[in-house]
Design a protein around this motif. Structure first.
Motif, short mmCIF file in Angstrom:
data_model
loop_
_atom_site.label_atom_id
_atom_site.label_comp_id
_atom_site.label_asym_id
_atom_site.label_seq_id
_atom_site.Cartn_x
_atom_site.Cartn_y
_atom_site.Cartn_z
N PHE A 19 29.35 26.45 -16.79
CA PHE A 19 28.71 26.18 -18.09
C PHE A 19 29.70 25.54 -19.05
O PHE A 19 29.42 24.51 -19.66
CB PHE A 19 28.14 27.47 -18.70
CG PHE A 19 27.45 27.21 -20.00
CD1 PHE A 19 26.09 26.91 -20.03
CD2 PHE A 19 28.15 27.22 -21.20
CE1 PHE A 19 25.45 26.62 -21.23
CE2 PHE A 19 27.51 26.94 -22.41
CZ PHE A 19 26.17 26.64 -22.41
N LEU A 20 30.86 26.14 -19.17
CA LEU A 20 31.82 25.68 -20.18
C LEU A 20 32.36 24.28 -19.92
O LEU A 20 32.64 23.54 -20.87
CB LEU A 20 32.99 26.67 -20.29
CG LEU A 20 32.66 28.04 -20.88
CD1 LEU A 20 33.89 28.93 -20.84
CD2 LEU A 20 32.11 27.92 -22.28
N ASP A 22 31.03 21.64 -19.29
CA ASP A 22 30.16 20.57 -19.76
C ASP A 22 29.80 20.65 -21.25
O ASP A 22 29.08 19.79 -21.74
CB ASP A 22 28.87 20.54 -18.94
CG ASP A 22 29.11 20.19 -17.49
OD1 ASP A 22 30.02 19.38 -17.21
OD2 ASP A 22 28.41 20.74 -16.62
N VAL A 23 30.25 21.68 -21.97
CA VAL A 23 29.89 21.79 -23.38
C VAL A 23 30.99 21.19 -24.25
O VAL A 23 32.16 21.17 -23.87
CB VAL A 23 29.58 23.25 -23.80
CG1 VAL A 23 28.34 23.76 -23.10
CG2 VAL A 23 30.76 24.15 -23.57
N TYR A 24 30.60 20.74 -25.43
CA TYR A 24 31.51 19.99 -26.28
C TYR A 24 32.78 20.76 -26.64
O TYR A 24 33.84 20.17 -26.78
CB TYR A 24 30.80 19.51 -27.55
CG TYR A 24 30.39 20.60 -28.51
CD1 TYR A 24 31.23 21.00 -29.54
CD2 TYR A 24 29.14 21.23 -28.40
CE1 TYR A 24 30.85 22.00 -30.43
CE2 TYR A 24 28.76 22.21 -29.28
CZ TYR A 24 29.62 22.59 -30.30
OH TYR A 24 29.24 23.57 -31.17
N TRP A 25 32.70 22.05 -26.80
CA TRP A 25 33.87 22.79 -27.26
C TRP A 25 34.83 23.16 -26.12
O TRP A 25 35.96 23.58 -26.39
CB TRP A 25 33.48 24.03 -28.06
CG TRP A 25 32.94 25.17 -27.25
CD1 TRP A 25 33.68 26.13 -26.60
CD2 TRP A 25 31.58 25.49 -27.02
NE1 TRP A 25 32.85 27.01 -25.96
CE2 TRP A 25 31.53 26.64 -26.20
CE3 TRP A 25 30.36 24.93 -27.41
CZ2 TRP A 25 30.36 27.24 -25.78
CZ3 TRP A 25 29.19 25.52 -26.99
CH2 TRP A 25 29.20 26.67 -26.19
N ALA A 27 34.86 21.20 -22.91
CA ALA A 27 34.68 20.18 -21.87
C ALA A 27 35.94 20.04 -21.01
O ALA A 27 37.05 19.94 -21.52
CB ALA A 27 34.34 18.84 -22.51
N ASP A 70 33.36 30.88 -27.15
CA ASP A 70 32.66 30.64 -25.88
C ASP A 70 31.35 31.41 -25.75
O ASP A 70 31.01 31.90 -24.67
CB ASP A 70 33.58 30.94 -24.69
CG ASP A 70 34.77 30.00 -24.63
OD1 ASP A 70 34.69 28.90 -25.20
OD2 ASP A 70 35.77 30.36 -23.98
N PHE A 72 27.58 31.75 -25.15
CA PHE A 72 26.48 30.96 -24.59
C PHE A 72 25.50 31.84 -23.82
O PHE A 72 25.83 32.90 -23.34
CB PHE A 72 27.00 29.83 -23.68
CG PHE A 72 27.51 30.28 -22.34
CD1 PHE A 72 26.66 30.40 -21.25
CD2 PHE A 72 28.86 30.55 -22.15
CE1 PHE A 72 27.13 30.79 -20.01
CE2 PHE A 72 29.35 30.94 -20.91
CZ PHE A 72 28.47 31.06 -19.84
N GLN A 75 20.87 27.96 -20.11
CA GLN A 75 19.73 27.20 -20.63
C GLN A 75 18.38 27.73 -20.16
O GLN A 75 17.40 27.69 -20.89
CB GLN A 75 19.88 25.73 -20.23
CG GLN A 75 18.88 24.84 -20.93
CD GLN A 75 19.43 23.46 -21.19
OE1 GLN A 75 20.61 23.21 -21.04
NE2 GLN A 75 18.56 22.58 -21.61
#
Length: 136
Positions: A19-20, A22-25, A27, A70, A72, A75
Motif C-alpha cells: 500500500f505505502l 504507491d501513496v504520495y507520502w 512512494a 502512515d 490507511f 481501498q
C-alpha cells in the motif's frame, strides 16, 4: 468482525509495504524501510475477520509528544467507518494516555482527525522542518 491490535507480530508487512509504496507520502518505500519504521514505532493494525485491512503508527516518547504516520485503510474497505475505529483505538490506547502533544500531517483527511480533537497548528510560524531529498 473488526479488531484492532498493537501486536507487531500480527502485522502483514508485505500488505503494508504494497500500500505505502504507491501513496504520495511514502512512494517508493521498500519493504526493508517499512520494517525499520515499524520496529521504531508504536503500531496499530486493523483486521476484518483476522485479515489486515489497515494500519497506522505513532512515533512517540509516551509522555510529551506523539506523531501519527502512515494511516490507511485498504481501498476495498473504505467508507465503512474503519478509519474512525482505528484512530479511536490509537487515541484511547492506555500506553499513550500521558502524551500531551499529538501531531500529524494530512492533505485530505482533516474531517477524520477533527472528530478526535485535532486542529490546525495554533502557531505554525514556530514549526520548522528539514527535508532530505532522496538519493534514488
Amino acid at each position: 468482525m473488526i479488531s484492532v491490535s498493537t501486536d507487531k507480530s500480527k502485522l502483514d508487512i508485505p500488505f503494508i509495504q504494497n500500500f505505502l509504496k504507491d501513496v504520495y507520502w511514502a512512494a517508493g518505500r521498500t519493504i526493508e524501510e517499512v520494517q525499520t519504521t515499524i520496529d521504531s514505532s508504536f503500531c496499530f493494525g486493523i483486521y476484518l475477520d483476522e485479515k489486515q485491512i489497515g494500519f497506522c503508527r505513532v512515533i512517540t516518547d509516551y509522555v510529551v509528544f506523539a506523531y501519527v504516520m502512515d494511516v490507511f485503510i485498504d481501498q476495498n474497505h473504505r467508507g465503512k467507518g474503519y478509519s474512525s475505529i482505528l484512530i479511536n483505538a490509537m487515541m484511547t490506547e492506555p500506553k499513550l494516555q500521558q502524551v500531551k502533544i499529538w501531531r500529524l500531517a494530512t492533505s485530505d483527511a482533516h474531517f477524520l482527525y477533527e472528530k478526535f480533537g485535532f486542529n490546525s497548528l495554533a502557531h505554525p510560524e514556530k514549526m520548522m522542518e528539514k527535508i532530505i531529498t532522496s538519493k534514488y
